[in-house]
Write an enzyme that holds these catalytic residues in place. Structure first.
Site, PDB file in Angstrom:
ATOM      1  N   LYS A 173     -26.494   0.932 -14.090  1.00  0.00           N
ATOM      2  CA  LYS A 173     -27.669   0.774 -14.959  1.00  0.00           C
ATOM      3  C   LYS A 173     -27.161   0.167 -16.261  1.00  0.00           C
ATOM      4  O   LYS A 173     -26.719   0.857 -17.165  1.00  0.00           O
ATOM      5  CB  LYS A 173     -28.301   2.155 -15.204  1.00  0.00           C
ATOM      6  N   GLU A 176     -30.405  -2.491 -21.224  1.00  0.00           N
ATOM      7  CA  GLU A 176     -31.605  -3.325 -21.094  1.00  0.00           C
ATOM      8  C   GLU A 176     -31.594  -4.491 -22.092  1.00  0.00           C
ATOM      9  O   GLU A 176     -32.396  -5.400 -21.996  1.00  0.00           O
ATOM     10  CB  GLU A 176     -32.877  -2.482 -21.232  1.00  0.00           C
ATOM     11  N   CYS A 281     -16.675  -0.479 -30.200  1.00  0.00           N
ATOM     12  CA  CYS A 281     -16.366   0.941 -30.403  1.00  0.00           C
ATOM     13  C   CYS A 281     -14.944   1.113 -30.912  1.00  0.00           C
ATOM     14  O   CYS A 281     -14.568   2.188 -31.346  1.00  0.00           O
ATOM     15  CB  CYS A 281     -16.570   1.718 -29.117  1.00  0.00           C
TER      16      CYS A 281
HETATM   17  P1  NAD Z   1     -26.968   3.518 -26.384  1.00  0.00           P
HETATM   18  O1  NAD Z   1     -26.458   4.919 -26.368  1.00  0.00           O
HETATM   19  O2  NAD Z   1     -28.196   3.220 -27.134  1.00  0.00           O
HETATM   20  O3  NAD Z   1     -27.240   3.008 -24.876  1.00  0.00           O
HETATM   21  C1  NAD Z   1     -26.287   3.133 -23.853  1.00  0.00           C
HETATM   22  C2  NAD Z   1     -27.006   3.275 -22.522  1.00  0.00           C
HETATM   23  O4  NAD Z   1     -27.798   4.456 -22.547  1.00  0.00           O
HETATM   24  C3  NAD Z   1     -27.942   2.122 -22.199  1.00  0.00           C
HETATM   25  O5  NAD Z   1     -27.803   1.792 -20.839  1.00  0.00           O
HETATM   26  C4  NAD Z   1     -29.316   2.685 -22.520  1.00  0.00           C
HETATM   27  O6  NAD Z   1     -30.324   2.144 -21.691  1.00  0.00           O
HETATM   28  C5  NAD Z   1     -29.159   4.160 -22.250  1.00  0.00           C
HETATM   29  N1  NAD Z   1     -30.000   4.989 -23.131  1.00  0.00           N
HETATM   30  C6  NAD Z   1     -30.368   4.727 -24.404  1.00  0.00           C
HETATM   31  N2  NAD Z   1     -31.129   5.705 -24.904  1.00  0.00           N
HETATM   32  C7  NAD Z   1     -31.252   6.628 -23.921  1.00  0.00           C
HETATM   33  C8  NAD Z   1     -31.920   7.887 -23.837  1.00  0.00           C
HETATM   34  N3  NAD Z   1     -32.613   8.391 -24.856  1.00  0.00           N
HETATM   35  N4  NAD Z   1     -31.832   8.571 -22.678  1.00  0.00           N
HETATM   36  C9  NAD Z   1     -31.136   8.089 -21.632  1.00  0.00           C
HETATM   37  N5  NAD Z   1     -30.482   6.890 -21.667  1.00  0.00           N
HETATM   38  C10 NAD Z   1     -30.536   6.178 -22.792  1.00  0.00           C
HETATM   39  O7  NAD Z   1     -25.729   2.606 -26.887  1.00  0.00           O
HETATM   40  P2  NAD Z   1     -25.736   1.053 -27.232  1.00  0.00           P
HETATM   41  O8  NAD Z   1     -26.467   0.842 -28.511  1.00  0.00           O
HETATM   42  O9  NAD Z   1     -26.124   0.257 -26.048  1.00  0.00           O
HETATM   43  O10 NAD Z   1     -24.170   0.807 -27.458  1.00  0.00           O
HETATM   44  C11 NAD Z   1     -23.505   1.010 -28.676  1.00  0.00           C
HETATM   45  C12 NAD Z   1     -22.822   2.345 -28.719  1.00  0.00           C
HETATM   46  O11 NAD Z   1     -21.896   2.470 -27.645  1.00  0.00           O
HETATM   47  C13 NAD Z   1     -21.998   2.547 -29.982  1.00  0.00           C
HETATM   48  O12 NAD Z   1     -22.189   3.861 -30.449  1.00  0.00           O
HETATM   49  C14 NAD Z   1     -20.558   2.338 -29.513  1.00  0.00           C
HETATM   50  O13 NAD Z   1     -19.584   2.973 -30.304  1.00  0.00           O
HETATM   51  C15 NAD Z   1     -20.623   2.924 -28.155  1.00  0.00           C
HETATM   52  N6  NAD Z   1     -19.542   2.441 -27.295  1.00  0.00           N
HETATM   53  C16 NAD Z   1     -18.566   3.332 -26.948  1.00  0.00           C
HETATM   54  C17 NAD Z   1     -17.523   2.913 -26.158  1.00  0.00           C
HETATM   55  C18 NAD Z   1     -16.449   3.886 -25.742  1.00  0.00           C
HETATM   56  O14 NAD Z   1     -15.726   3.591 -24.778  1.00  0.00           O
HETATM   57  N7  NAD Z   1     -16.300   5.019 -26.400  1.00  0.00           N
HETATM   58  C19 NAD Z   1     -17.456   1.581 -25.725  1.00  0.00           C
HETATM   59  C20 NAD Z   1     -18.487   0.712 -26.102  1.00  0.00           C
HETATM   60  C21 NAD Z   1     -19.529   1.147 -26.887  1.00  0.00           C
END
Ligand code: NAD
Length: 499
Positions: A173, A176, A281
């Site tokens: 997944k 989006e 990240c």
């Molecule tokens: P996000 O948490 O908004 O989304 C990540 C995924 O979760 C997406 O597929 C999204 O559709 C889903 N999602 C979003 N809200 C949700 C909800 N309420 N319930 C269930 N699923 C939900 O993150 P983002 O904005 O896409 O990515 C950026 C974040 O990811 C930053 O905080 C970054 O630090 C982190 N990140 C961490 C790593 C790591 O390995 N630690 C690597 C890359 C990015």
């Protein structure tokens, strides 16, 4: 308008839910496509088909599965430019960054070409009279990968390559915001020989993710994204009995000792702080110089370097250092945090607010910002900004800089710049952060090591890729076998004999 659906049973299919969300071109602010959001029924249907396909895939011997990875790797290389362009088109990062995104994912595929060696079990000969023990690694079944927007190629590859190599089927997944790269990767791995249904790409939002977490067939969930969602997904997946590893956000500190090469430290801070618009990240968002002289020397070197950064669309080619941020909301949030830094008394040395580019006035661009004299109580220190903003927190001693880093709730990456081996060694040994760089600002481990943070940057067990991924995506079964012909004279089995 382009309509992006799902990838089910070896081909692209349209969504049936009637629910969509917009996919933007972050450089122009225009809607360039809309992506379907799967319902619970669509998700459950994809899982049922994956479960069927998984049985045959698990029965395929590991070497044959590895050959699919070999062909997949070759196809990724062949389509490198096309994939990088897909990444940049939806994410906004520069083409070299887009290529890097694909390349770092490809490196995990390359390790998976050697999966049979990592899947070997263990054997104890003659553990008792006529008794041998062996442990094998078996796939979990159907697993899910839920990925963020910021690495549309790399992170889906970190998830799919080890999971599939271990004999699992996967429901992927993707974010989006950037769904297209995952769909293209699914086509390429199918061309490489992955049987239909073993990888299902299901686009969606919270409703789809919740359906994943509640689906009883799915045995494991690998998530990467922000900390609040990571924590939520970990809790719900674990309480439903699933194996889960959920990687979250970050606030990465880089300590600069007075003996460091200041030019190299400044170059590293600019690259690690502003590259990919700070949407990494592993970005360095906090510079922690030790001593006022070090802090002043850094400011002197950072300001001209930051002011020289070129911000623009990826289509402008090599002229651009970084692109727009992902959405209008992200831009607004970042600028709001910069406002708060000013209001809370930090010294805004370079101001990136109100950045506008001719011809791209509606794009989600944010100029580079640099704050000096930031303190830990300020919101710009506490929040993960995830934008092109670098904060400098001044400290008086190494111990104070180390304590600041260790007291921070996040623990993804950190770095120290120094010429002193004792200090570097002490830092690497004591700091409570998962990935440490010594004179190296973004210490993303190579693909045959493993990637993972500590504290609020990761929930669950084991890291991503490398040997840990092979542990996460398999479960161990241990067999104790007794063959009576192997019992030597007078060696009747008894528990005593096992002592
Ligand atoms: P996000 O948490 O908004 O989304 C990540 C995924 O979760 C997406 O597929 C999204 O559709 C889903 N999602 C979003 N809200 C949700 C909800 N309420 N319930 C269930 N699923 C939900 O993150 P983002 O904005 O896409 O990515 C950026 C974040 O990811 C930053 O905080 C970054 O630090 C982190 N990140 C961490 C790593 C790591 O390995 N630690 C690597 C890359 C990015």
């Amino acid at each position: 308008m382009e309509e992006i659906g799902h990838f089910i049973n070896g081909k692209r299919v349209a969504g049936k839910s009637g629910r969509f969300t917009d996919v933007f071109n972050p450089a122009t602010g225009e809607i360039q496509a809309r992506v379907a959001l799967a319902t619970v029924e669509e998700l459950n249907d994809a899982v049922a088909k994956a479960a069927e396909a998984q049985r045959g895939w698990a029965a395929t011997n590991p070497q044959r599965r590895a050959r699919v990875m070999m062909k997949f790797g070759a196809l990724i290389n062949e389509h490198m430019d096309e994939l990088a362009e897909l990444v940049s088109r939806e994410h906004g990062k520069t083409l070299p960054d887009g290529r890097g995104d694909v390349q770092r994912g490809l490196e995990v595929v390359e390790v998976c070409m050697g999966a049979p060696a990592l899947l070997k079990g263990e054997f104890t000969d003659d553990g008792g009279p006529g008794i041998d023990l062996y442990s094998m690694r078996q796939p979990l079944g159907v697993v899910a990968g839920i990925t963020p927007f910021n690495f549309p190629a790399m992170i889906p590859l970190w998830k799919m390559a080890p999971a599939l190599s271990c004999g699992n089927a996967m429901i992927l997944k993707p974010s989006e915001r950037c769904p297209s790269t995952s769909l293209r990767l699914a086509e390429l791995i199918t061309e490489a020989g992955l049987p239909e249904g073993v990888l299902q790409v299901v686009n969606g939002d919270k409703e789809t993710v919740d359906a994943i977490l509640d689906n009883e067939v799915i045995q494991g969930v690998g998530f990467v994204g922000s900390t609040p969602i990571a924590q939520y997904i970990y809790g719900r997946a674990a309480s439903n009995g699933k194996r889960a590893q959920c990687f979250g956000g970050a606030k990465n500190h880089m300590i600069i000792m007075p003996d460091a090469d200041m030019d190299k430290a400044a170059d590293a801070l600019v690259g690690a702080g502003f590259g990919a618009a700070g949407e990494r990240c592993m970005a360095i968002s906090v510079a922690v110089p030790v001593g006022a002289e070090t802090a002043d020397a850094l400011v002197e070197r950072l300001v001209p370097r930051i002011e020289k950064l070129k911000v623009g669309p990826y289509t402008a080619g090599d002229d651009v250092d970084y692109g727009p941020v992902i959405t209008a909301a992200a831009k607004q949030r970042i600028e709001g945090l910069i406002d708060s830094g000013v209001a809370q008394g930090a010294d805004l040395v370079v101001d990136g607010r109100g950045f506008s580019l001719q011809g791209y006035e509606d794009g989600f661009f944010v100029g580079p910002s640099f704050f000096d004299k930031v303190t830990p109580e300020m919101d710009i220190y506490k929040e993960e900004i995830f934008g092109p903003v670098l904060s400098q927190v001044r400290t008086d001693s190494y111990e104070e800089a180390l304590k600041l880093t260790m007291d921070n709730p996040y623990g993804n990456g950190t770095a120290i710049f120094t010429a002193d081996g004792d200090t570097a060694r002490d830092f690497a040994h004591r700091v409570n952060v998962g990935m440490v760089g010594i004179n190296f600002p973004i210490p993303v481990p190579l693909s045959y090591h493993t990637f993972g943070g500590w504290k609020k940057s990761a929930f669950g067990d084991l890291n991503q890729y490398g040997p840990d991924a092979f542990r996460f995506y398999t479960r161990t079964k241990t067999v104790t076998a007794r063959w009576f012909s192997g019992i030597k004279e007078g060696g009747e089995f008894s528990f005593k004999a096992m002592d």
